[in-house]
Design a protein around this motif. Structure first.
Motif, PDB file in Angstrom:
ATOM      1  N   ASN A  67      99.050 -19.862  53.785  1.00  0.00           N
ATOM      2  CA  ASN A  67      98.282 -18.633  53.959  1.00  0.00           C
ATOM      3  C   ASN A  67      97.270 -18.481  52.825  1.00  0.00           C
ATOM      4  N   PRO A  68      96.219 -19.286  52.818  1.00  0.00           N
ATOM      5  CA  PRO A  68      95.197 -19.152  51.772  1.00  0.00           C
ATOM      6  C   PRO A  68      94.442 -17.831  51.941  1.00  0.00           C
ATOM      7  N   LEU A  69      94.185 -17.138  50.838  1.00  0.00           N
ATOM      8  CA  LEU A  69      93.551 -15.826  50.911  1.00  0.00           C
ATOM      9  C   LEU A  69      92.076 -15.844  50.509  1.00  0.00           C
ATOM     10  N   HIS A  70      91.746 -16.568  49.482  1.00  0.00           N
ATOM     11  CA  HIS A  70      90.355 -16.567  49.020  1.00  0.00           C
ATOM     12  C   HIS A  70      89.477 -17.365  49.983  1.00  0.00           C
ATOM     13  N   PRO A  71      88.265 -16.882  50.289  1.00  0.00           N
ATOM     14  CA  PRO A  71      87.377 -17.617  51.213  1.00  0.00           C
ATOM     15  C   PRO A  71      87.105 -19.054  50.775  1.00  0.00           C
TER      16      PRO A  71
ATOM     17  N   TYR B  29      99.174 -23.068  50.806  1.00  0.00           N
ATOM     18  CA  TYR B  29      98.780 -23.952  51.899  1.00  0.00           C
ATOM     19  C   TYR B  29      99.032 -23.308  53.258  1.00  0.00           C
TER      20      TYR B  29
ATOM     21  N   THR C 241      89.217 -21.047  49.054  1.00  0.00           N
ATOM     22  CA  THR C 241      90.430 -21.819  49.345  1.00  0.00           C
ATOM     23  C   THR C 241      90.525 -22.105  50.841  1.00  0.00           C
ATOM     24  N   GLN C 242      90.188 -21.134  51.666  1.00  0.00           N
ATOM     25  CA  GLN C 242      90.221 -21.324  53.110  1.00  0.00           C
ATOM     26  C   GLN C 242      89.263 -22.435  53.534  1.00  0.00           C
TER      27      GLN C 242
ATOM     28  N   GLU D 238      92.295 -18.461  42.849  1.00  0.00           N
ATOM     29  CA  GLU D 238      93.556 -18.204  43.551  1.00  0.00           C
ATOM     30  C   GLU D 238      94.683 -18.971  42.873  1.00  0.00           C
TER      31      GLU D 238
ATOM     32  N   SER E  23      90.314 -26.138  55.020  1.00  0.00           N
ATOM     33  CA  SER E  23      89.830 -26.472  56.367  1.00  0.00           C
ATOM     34  C   SER E  23      89.128 -27.824  56.391  1.00  0.00           C
TER      35      SER E  23
ATOM     36  N   ARG F  67      91.494 -27.182  65.439  1.00  0.00           N
ATOM     37  CA  ARG F  67      91.369 -26.263  64.306  1.00  0.00           C
ATOM     38  C   ARG F  67      89.907 -25.976  63.973  1.00  0.00           C
TER      39      ARG F  67
END
Length: 333
Positions: free
Chosen positions: A253-257, A251, A259-260, A243, A264, A277
């Motif tokens: 709106n992370p798109l790749h799983p 930071y 990166t998410q 990504e 987290s 969260r």
């Protein structure tokens, strides 16, 4: 074609390390440390590279600087492919690209004074005829650089062991500035420092960027450091970029799983938000980099994997304005 607006344009960079078969020699296998990285950095930007230990961040920086000769790919710096230059031309071209290393003690020669360490690049390039600087001009610049990075010029005859960790890193930064570079490759330059000193060094990097118009490639494993220093962020996993986006967008709106999951895991100083969260827990371990991949590099640990992810490697494609991701969740990339 390379991006004419980019100071550094890296295309398909690969760095593979063959390893032997023990007592009787011979090649046993290959470590795919960097396996096809694309990066572009415009003048004045700070590109942060983040990822788990062993993902190839430092190897990427060293291959860009030609400290390792890349296995494949192009490294266009100021329009010139460094990977194709003969040694004399490479030395001249690399004047505009310097490096700050992770360990502020191991990167300094313990037998040289601070003055000699900072002056060494200028002396080398003067001997080669690339720079024309007298001894007096070199000494004056050393003192100027020491003062600029927050060190007294009266410390110039001290040795590295006489400085603290933060002061040693300031010497390393002064050395990187000696040749007036356009691009500085920062390989985890604050990870070995105390938190309070980290903040001082990061602010110094920002001040120097504004003053000298510097461009940074900044490597760190600390997500907060990358968020603070970077204008854009590239996320690496197992030797590839998964990504690439503007820092605020990635930071937010992370798109790749991957990166998410990475974001987290980063702690938030607000206990109320921290309690509410959702933490993404990845299963399994990072695969060994000694095997060539035929599908998505994150397939083994991805909670959202699909059948086609196992057999086809997704390319890094733009899914939003300036936001690139290598994942089939966002189209057939």
């Amino acid at each position: 074609m390379s991006d004419s607006s980019a100071l550094l344009d890296v295309r398909g960079l690969k760095m593979h390390f063959p390893f032997g078969g023990g007592l009787f020699g011979g090649q046993k296998g290959v470590i795919y440390a960097v396996d096809g990285v694309d990066l572009r950095i415009k003048s004045g930007e700070t590109l942060g590279i983040v990822g788990e230990s062993g993902c190839g961040k430092s190897t990427t920086a060293r291959a860009i600087a030609q400290l390792y000769k890349p296995t494949a790919g192009e490294v266009l710096f100021d329009g010139v492919d460094l990977a194709k230059l003969p040694p004399p031309k490479l030395v001249e071209a690399r004047r505009g690209m310097q490096m700050v290393f992770q360990d502020p003690y191991a990167s300094l020669n313990p037998r040289m004074t601070a003055s000699d360490i900072i002056a060494e690049p200028m002396r080398i390039y003067s001997r080669r005829g690339i720079l024309k600087m007298s001894r007096k001009e070199i000494d004056d610049r050393v003192e100027l650089l020491m003062e600029r990075v927050g060190l007294s010029r009266f410390f110039k005859n001290r040795y590295p062991h006489e400085f603290s960790g933060g002061q040693r890193q300031r010497i390393g930064i002064a050395r990187a500035l000696a040749l007036r570079p356009k691009l500085i490759l920062c390989d985890e330059p604050v990870s070995a420092l105390d938190v309070s000193i980290q903040a001082q060094i990061l602010n110094l990097f920002k001040d120097l960027q504004r003053e000298f118009g510097l461009t940074y490639l900044f490597i760190a494993h600390d997500l907060a450091v990358i968020q603070y220093i970077s204008t854009r962020v590239a996320v690496m996993y197992l030797g590839v970029v998964v990504e690439d986006s503007a820092a605020a967008r990635l930071y937010g709106n992370p798109l790749h799983p991957y990166t998410q999951a990475l974001l987290s895991a980063a702690p938030i100083p607000d206990p109320e938000i921290e309690r509410k969260r959702h933490r993404i827990i990845l299963t399994g371990d990072v695969p060994s980099p000694d095997k060539a991949r035929s599908g998505c590099y994150f397939y083994d640990r991805c909670p959202k994997r699909m059948d086609k992810c196992a057999s086809r490697v997704p390319r890094l494609a733009e899914v939003e304005d300036g936001h690139k991701v290598a994942c089939y969740l966002y189209g057939d990339c």
